[in-house]
Design an enzyme around this catalytic site. Structure first.
Site, PDB file in Angstrom:
ATOM      1  N   THR A  36      -5.021   3.649   4.991  1.00 45.81           N
ATOM      2  CA  THR A  36      -3.836   4.087   4.254  1.00 45.81           C
ATOM      3  C   THR A  36      -3.783   5.593   4.007  1.00 45.81           C
ATOM      4  O   THR A  36      -2.698   6.141   3.836  1.00 45.81           O
ATOM      5  CB  THR A  36      -3.748   3.368   2.895  1.00 45.81           C
ATOM      6  OG1 THR A  36      -4.927   3.636   2.127  1.00 45.81           O
ATOM      7  CG2 THR A  36      -3.593   1.864   3.090  1.00 45.81           C
ATOM      8  N   ASP A  37      -4.925   6.277   3.984  1.00 44.97           N
ATOM      9  CA  ASP A  37      -4.924   7.679   3.567  1.00 44.97           C
ATOM     10  C   ASP A  37      -4.056   8.568   4.451  1.00 44.97           C
ATOM     11  O   ASP A  37      -3.392   9.480   3.958  1.00 44.97           O
ATOM     12  CB  ASP A  37      -6.347   8.229   3.533  1.00 44.97           C
ATOM     13  CG  ASP A  37      -7.128   7.742   2.324  1.00 44.97           C
ATOM     14  OD1 ASP A  37      -6.549   7.009   1.495  1.00 44.97           O
ATOM     15  OD2 ASP A  37      -8.319   8.092   2.195  1.00 44.97           O
TER      16      ASP A  37
ATOM     17  N   THR B 274      -9.191   0.312   5.687  1.00 43.05           N
ATOM     18  CA  THR B 274      -9.598  -0.668   4.685  1.00 43.05           C
ATOM     19  C   THR B 274      -9.115  -2.069   4.998  1.00 43.05           C
ATOM     20  O   THR B 274      -9.741  -3.043   4.589  1.00 43.05           O
ATOM     21  CB  THR B 274      -9.079  -0.235   3.292  1.00 43.05           C
ATOM     22  OG1 THR B 274      -9.448   1.123   3.065  1.00 43.05           O
ATOM     23  CG2 THR B 274      -9.689  -1.074   2.201  1.00 43.05           C
TER      24      THR B 274
ATOM     25  N   LYS C  96       2.019   7.955   0.851  1.00 41.68           N
ATOM     26  CA  LYS C  96       1.094   7.326  -0.086  1.00 41.68           C
ATOM     27  C   LYS C  96       1.133   8.119  -1.382  1.00 41.68           C
ATOM     28  O   LYS C  96       0.840   9.307  -1.399  1.00 41.68           O
ATOM     29  CB  LYS C  96      -0.324   7.306   0.496  1.00 41.68           C
ATOM     30  CG  LYS C  96      -1.331   6.601  -0.398  1.00 41.68           C
ATOM     31  CD  LYS C  96      -2.700   6.476   0.275  1.00 41.68           C
ATOM     32  CE  LYS C  96      -3.664   5.731  -0.636  1.00 41.68           C
ATOM     33  NZ  LYS C  96      -4.989   5.505  -0.011  1.00 41.68           N
TER      34      LYS C  96
END
Length: 440
Positions: free
Chosen positions: A180-181, A104, A258
């Site tokens: 980020t995942d 992202t 996360k």
């Protein structure tokens, strides 16, 4: 068959990017909007006209509610971005390589589907945040352009080799733009694969895509670049420390996770404190003094990795069939996310014994995330120990998965696997449980 929005745009001569004034009827009121015409989403019903307001947000206006529309300015063809082999360099600044992998932080909205897709090259990303050129001389390199859900161990190896290559060629630090995942997995993998680390390796991403007004991409990248020229020779994740644009936190790569689907401060250090707070203006406040310091020496890559490793979550009603399936399919290691202190149903223990007898390494973590596995408290835990389960202290399940794959890349001897899993290589095991780190 044409959709209503397509017919409307054709009838009024509208093109994507045109600046328009739209009068919308809302009961007895008339509301006026000005903005740029956006491409209709391919998968939408086509009942609305989408325009981007000058504040950066998009709104959809029902075609049937539009009372009038005026084209204020036709769209101009966007100038093509020129790319140069060598970006501007300033004497006296440190040097940082930015490795682009997608995600992202390097994405735009796909107006065909309305989804976020990886789009920017590493060079575009650097040009989009010019502030980083006042921090360091930037060398961007695009390794691949994927969303992080498509990350694989083979990509971890490529990232590790490219990072080491940069660090061993006199770069002062490396920044890795990453989705980020699965950033926590990659951070853990690099923590084990990069040996004798003498300079910072910083993973950075964003929760909001780069073309959104609420994007955290720019500040995260600025703070990541600050940490890349800092004294901390660690693999770190640098992301927002709170929801507002104040500071970022630098988390150790083996202790970070996360913890929220959409918050900008989604990343947390689990069972540990972050390495530092870092502000965009360059202020760095170290929160601990045991971080690895910048030094001399060549960074080595140890990328041996066994991919036949799985994570198995324990839940009410789980049966041994899942574990037996993994053993029968030739998996070499299984990380169990046990309940509480690290438990499985008692009727699963015979299957675990069979797995260990077949040379499969079975490791235990806790799905609680916080706290430490302890198999000596209850009888179930003691039976698991007797069956050959390796308790993974306070390691995160994701970190234990990555570490087990790395360990099995070096040995399949279960005694040696146990020794290596219980050896603290990259700060993945804390020596004692800190009570001040819970939900912080």
């Amino acid at each position: 068959m044409k959709r209503k929005v397509d017919e409307f745009m054709e009838r009024h001569g509208l093109g994507v990017g045109d600046l328009v004034r739209v009068v919308k009827r809302e009961g007895d009121e008339r509301i006026t909007f000005e903005g740029l015409v956006m491409p209709p989403y391919e998968l939408s019903p086509g009942e609305t006209l989408t325009i981007k307001l000058d504040n950066g947000y998009n709104i959809g206006i029902l075609i049937d509610a539009i009372e009038g529309i005026e084209i204020l300015e036709k769209a101009k063809e966007a100038p093509k971005m020129e790319f140069r082999e060598v970006l501007p360099r300033k004497e006296g600044l440190p040097s940082v390589t930015i490795l682009g992998t997608g995600g992202t932080i390097a994405s735009r909205i796909d107006y065909k589907t309305g989804a976020v897709h990886a789009a920017f090259t590493a060079e575009e990303l650097a040009k989009a945040v010019p502030e980083i050129f006042d921090i360091a001389n930037i060398t961007p390199k695009l390794l691949f352009n994927i969303m992080s859900e498509d990350m694989k161990p083979e990509y971890w190896k490529k990232i590790a080799h490219e990072a080491a290559k940069a660090l061993n060629s006199d770069e002062d630090g490396v920044v890795i733009a990453h989705g980020t995942d699965t950033m926590g997995y990659t951070a853990a993998a690099l923590s084990f694969m990069l040996r004798n680390l003498t300079k910072p390796v910083v993973l950075v991403g964003s929760q909001r895509s780069s073309d959104r007004p609420s994007s955290d991409a720019a500040m995260n990248l600025i703070c990541a670049t600050r940490m890349a020229v800092s004294d901390a020779a660690e693999v770190m994740v640098v992301m927002h420390g709170e929801t507002s644009d104040t500071y970022c936190l630098a988390h150790r790569g083996t202790k970070v996770r996360k913890m929220h689907t959409s918050r900008r401060d989604t990343f947390r250090s689990i069972n540990d404190v972050p390495i530092a707070k870092v502000w965009p203006d360059g202020k760095i406040e170290y929160l601990r003094d045991d971080y690895r310091k910048r030094g001399e020496g060549e960074v080595e890559v140890d990328d041996k990795f066994e991919e036949k490793v799985a994570i198995l979550k324990i839940y009410p009603g789980v049966t041994s069939e899942l574990l037996e399936f993994l053993v029968d399919r030739g998996y070499k290691g299984i990380v169990i996310e046990g309940t509480g202190l690290g438990h499985t149903p008692n009727d699963m223990i015979p299957a675990i014994e069979r797995a260990v007898e077949n040379g499969v390494a079975v490791c235990m973590t806790s799905q609680c995330l916080y706290g430490r596995v302890n198999l000596n408290v209850y009888s179930t835990g003691r039976r698991l120990l007797k069956a050959g389960v390796i308790p993974c202290e306070d390691m995160l399940p994701e970190t234990a998965y990555v570490k087990l794959g790395w360990v099995l890349g070096h040995t399949d001897d279960l005694k040696e696997v146990r020794r290596m899993m219980l050896t603290n290589y990259a700060g993945e095991i804390t020596p004692y449980t800190r009570f001040d780190t819970f939900l912080r």
